[in-house]
Design an enzyme around this catalytic site. Structure first.
Site, PDB file in Angstrom:
ATOM      1  N   CYS A   1       0.846  -1.183   0.000  1.00 11.72           N
ATOM      2  CA  CYS A   1       0.000   0.000   0.000  1.00 11.72           C
ATOM      3  C   CYS A   1       0.881   1.232   0.000  1.00 11.72           C
ATOM      4  O   CYS A   1       2.103   1.140   0.021  1.00 11.72           O
ATOM      5  CB  CYS A   1      -0.892   0.010   1.248  1.00 11.72           C
TER       6      CYS A   1
ATOM      7  N   LEU B   1      -4.024  -1.368  -1.658  1.00 14.09           N
ATOM      8  CA  LEU B   1      -4.075  -2.527  -2.548  1.00 14.09           C
ATOM      9  C   LEU B   1      -4.642  -3.649  -1.689  1.00 14.09           C
ATOM     10  O   LEU B   1      -3.999  -4.080  -0.727  1.00 14.09           O
ATOM     11  CB  LEU B   1      -2.677  -2.899  -3.061  1.00 14.09           C
TER      12      LEU B   1
ATOM     13  N   ASN C   1       2.157  -0.373   5.902  1.00 12.92           N
ATOM     14  CA  ASN C   1       2.323  -1.005   4.595  1.00 12.92           C
ATOM     15  C   ASN C   1       3.133  -2.260   4.843  1.00 12.92           C
ATOM     16  O   ASN C   1       4.258  -2.180   5.345  1.00 12.92           O
ATOM     17  CB  ASN C   1       3.069  -0.040   3.652  1.00 12.92           C
ATOM     18  N   GLY C   2       2.566  -3.412   4.542  1.00 13.59           N
ATOM     19  CA  GLY C   2       3.343  -4.639   4.752  1.00 13.59           C
ATOM     20  C   GLY C   2       2.459  -5.847   4.956  1.00 13.59           C
ATOM     21  O   GLY C   2       1.241  -5.799   4.784  1.00 13.59           O
TER      22      GLY C   2
ATOM     23  N   THR D   1      23.631   0.572 -11.700  1.00 12.13           N
ATOM     24  CA  THR D   1      23.211  -0.829 -11.833  1.00 12.13           C
ATOM     25  C   THR D   1      21.737  -1.010 -11.449  1.00 12.13           C
ATOM     26  O   THR D   1      21.027  -1.844 -12.012  1.00 12.13           O
ATOM     27  CB  THR D   1      24.128  -1.765 -11.009  1.00 12.13           C
TER      28      THR D   1
ATOM     29  N   ARG E   1      19.666   0.108 -14.535  1.00 12.41           N
ATOM     30  CA  ARG E   1      19.750  -0.901 -15.609  1.00 12.41           C
ATOM     31  C   ARG E   1      18.838  -2.093 -15.335  1.00 12.41           C
ATOM     32  O   ARG E   1      18.090  -2.539 -16.188  1.00 12.41           O
ATOM     33  CB  ARG E   1      21.186  -1.428 -15.718  1.00 12.41           C
TER      34      ARG E   1
END
Length: 561
Positions: free
Chosen positions: A2, A50, A75-76, A337, A340
């Site tokens: 969330c 969510l 959130n979790g 990195t 990418r």
């Protein structure tokens, strides 16, 4: 997964400030709530949902009749909420796993609360009776959290920095927006004015320490001793347990599958356990790559072996290059990195959201850091130094791979699950003798591979497949993704600009055109916030000018052997 947002002591009109909360709407596409705090007109919570667990009563901030003075925005996923209920006799009002935070806090305070949670979390807990605000974040920072605290006590907290950088306040916010440290909680006093004052910041868990919540784990005490057979058995038991507890969901489960060891193990164990508990839909697995890339070919092999419903996303160069700016905006970093590797993950997440109904997505993040999977571990001067480097990488995951995995999936409203970063699994693996954990016979992650050798979960050629960086594996062997990117960027950045890079960007100055290009885009969206990245991710013990595995001497593609 969330989006959480809260303000305490705002001088500006909250309806104006609320616009900042909408910057993280992607994290929770199912519902949104904005709620003022009773008695504190300048304090409020914002929440983007969510719906994964308890779709009826899962809105936040969570408040229950038993504790009318507590407000929770989190959130979790808390995987042991049922075990904690059983152990302590908690009476839950909802089916939301996070409700346990309120009960734990009421029972034993914030220290015990943070330490007893088995899961991934970032939360804001308000206790109006005792005038306290608490912030906390899980051990590896799998769930993100940012905060800004001004000298006069205005506090802003958000899942992503983009929800804080445009807040209005009577004094300048400058560059004080910063990530909240993983494995820590903070206690703040709430004044009658709604402003806050920080009291203490406490580290409640280190990755090496066995977590307190082991006492109520579903897997009881494991055999002790470091003989190989015992260790291999324990690794298998704990990893399987890590995947099993993460099956908690009311939405469809899927899995990213690059065809490398980590995602393949996750997918194989996941599918096996889904069958055991009679989940009645096929597991969808997802791979992305350019035509005939090593990852696509390997993932196809794994999917056929385990019997998943496999989806391939073909990456075309133009689409990848076009996504760079939105990826950097999502990530809030300019690390080379990370960017990418994020492009492929961002595009495959976009596909999952648009074309399928999978929402809870398993992935293999954390394994390289934990099990010494990076190519440069072959060059470690000693097992002890390799072990130290492994711990350093785990502590910094929230700046790199965990950041990438969260933002690229959250950008498309997906929830990520990372079993390799299970607290109990990681603390056990790190407790093993350093000698056991190093690469052996020229192969990294030797112990992990060995532990699953007789399981028949994966084809032998996948189980022993050499390390391939995600950003390299999605490209064809002939031309890697990063060299394709560099060719394009070469045309975009003038030599003169690069020569003056250190003057323009004195902190973490770009050394290549690629890093200059990323930095320009980052500064466009997050000007003056370069300190969010303390340093670039680079391999150790080798003379590397680029973070790609393919530039290291040890790297050999399958076609070159």
């Amino acid at each position: 997964m969330c989006g959480i947002w809260a303000l305490f002591g705002s001088d500006e009109c909250l309806s104006v400030q609320c616009l900042s909360a909408m910057k993280i709407a992607h994290r929770g596409p199912d519902a949104f709530r904005f709620e003022n705090v009773n008695g504190f007109t300048n304090c409020c919570f914002g929440f983007h949902r969510l719906a994964v667990v308890d779709q009826l009563y899962g809105m936040q901030p969570i408040r229950v009749k038993k504790f009318p003075y507590l407000w929770l925005c989190y959130n979790g996923e808390i995987y042991n909420f049922k075990q904690l209920q059983k152990q302590f006799g908690f009476e839950y009002q909802t089916l939301v796993d996070g409700e346990v935070i309120l009960h734990l806090y009421n029972r034993g305070g914030i220290e015990q609360t943070a330490s007893m949670l088995d899961g991934v979390f970032a939360f804001i807990l308000l206790d109006t009776a005792n005038r306290k605000v608490f912030l906390a974040r899980d051990t590896y920072g799998v769930r993100p959290l940012f905060k800004v605290l001004t000298d006069d006590g205005f506090l802003g907290v958000c899942s992503e920095a983009k929800g804080l950088i445009n807040l209005k306040h009577s004094t300048s916010l400058c560059s004080k927006v910063e990530p909240f440290l993983p494995g820590h909680y903070e206690v703040l006093d709430l004044k009658p004015s709604g402003k806050v004052a920080s009291v203490e910041l406490v580290k409640f868990h280190s990755c090496k320490d066995e977590p307190l919540h082991v006492a109520c784990d579903t897997v009881e005490a494991l055999p002790s001793g470091f003989d190989l057979e015992t260790v291999k058995s324990n690794v298998r038991i704990l990893f399987e347990n890590a995947v099993r507890k993460r099956l908690m969901a009311h939405r469809r489960i899927g899995c990213l599958l690059s065809g490398g060891l980590d995602s393949s193990l996750v997918a194989a164990v996941l599918l096996k356990l889904m069958k055991e508990i009679n989940i009645n839909y096929p597991l969808q697995t997802f791979a992305i790559g350019m035509e005939n890339s090593p990852d696509l070919l390997a993932a196809r092999k794994v999917a056929a072996h385990i019997g998943s419903e496999h989806h391939e996303v073909i990456l075309n160069t133009e689409e990848g290059i076009q996504a760079i700016e939105e990826v950097i905006f999502s990530l809030e970093t300019y690390d080379i990195t990370t960017i990418r590797a994020s492009i492929g993950m961002y595009l495959v997440s976009k596909y999952i959201r648009k074309k399928t109904d999978s929402v809870v997505i398993f992935s293999g993040e954390g394994s390289d850091e934990l099990t010494q999977g990076y190519i440069y571990f072959h060059k470690a001067p000693s097992p002890e130094e390799a072990a130290e480097e492994s711990e350093r990488l785990l502590k910094e995951l929230y700046l790199f791979d965990v950041l990438r995995a969260d933002r690229t999936t959250a950008a498309h409203g997906l929830e990520l699950r990372v079993p390799f970063l299970d607290h109990r699994f990681t603390s056990y693996y790190l407790s093993l003798p350093a000698e056991l954990r190093i690469p052996k016979n020229g192969i990294e992650k030797h112990l992990l591979r060995l532990s699953f050798e007789d399981s028949n979960l994966l084809p032998k050629e996948i189980l022993w497949r050499p390390k391939e960086a995600f950003s390299d594996g999605i490209a064809s062997v002939k031309k890697s993704w990063f060299s394709i990117l560099q060719d394009y960027i070469d045309q975009q950045v003038d030599d003169v600009l690069l020569e003056k890079a250190a003057e323009k960007y004195p902190f973490n100055p770009p050394k290549t055109k690629e890093s200059y290009y990323y930095r320009q885009i980052f500064e466009k969206h997050y000007s003056g916030r370069s300190s969010w990245l303390p340093h670039y991710w680079m391999p150790k013990w080798v003379k590397a000018t680029d973070p790609s595995a393919r530039t290291l001497k040890h790297y050999k593609s399958a076609t070159q052997e």
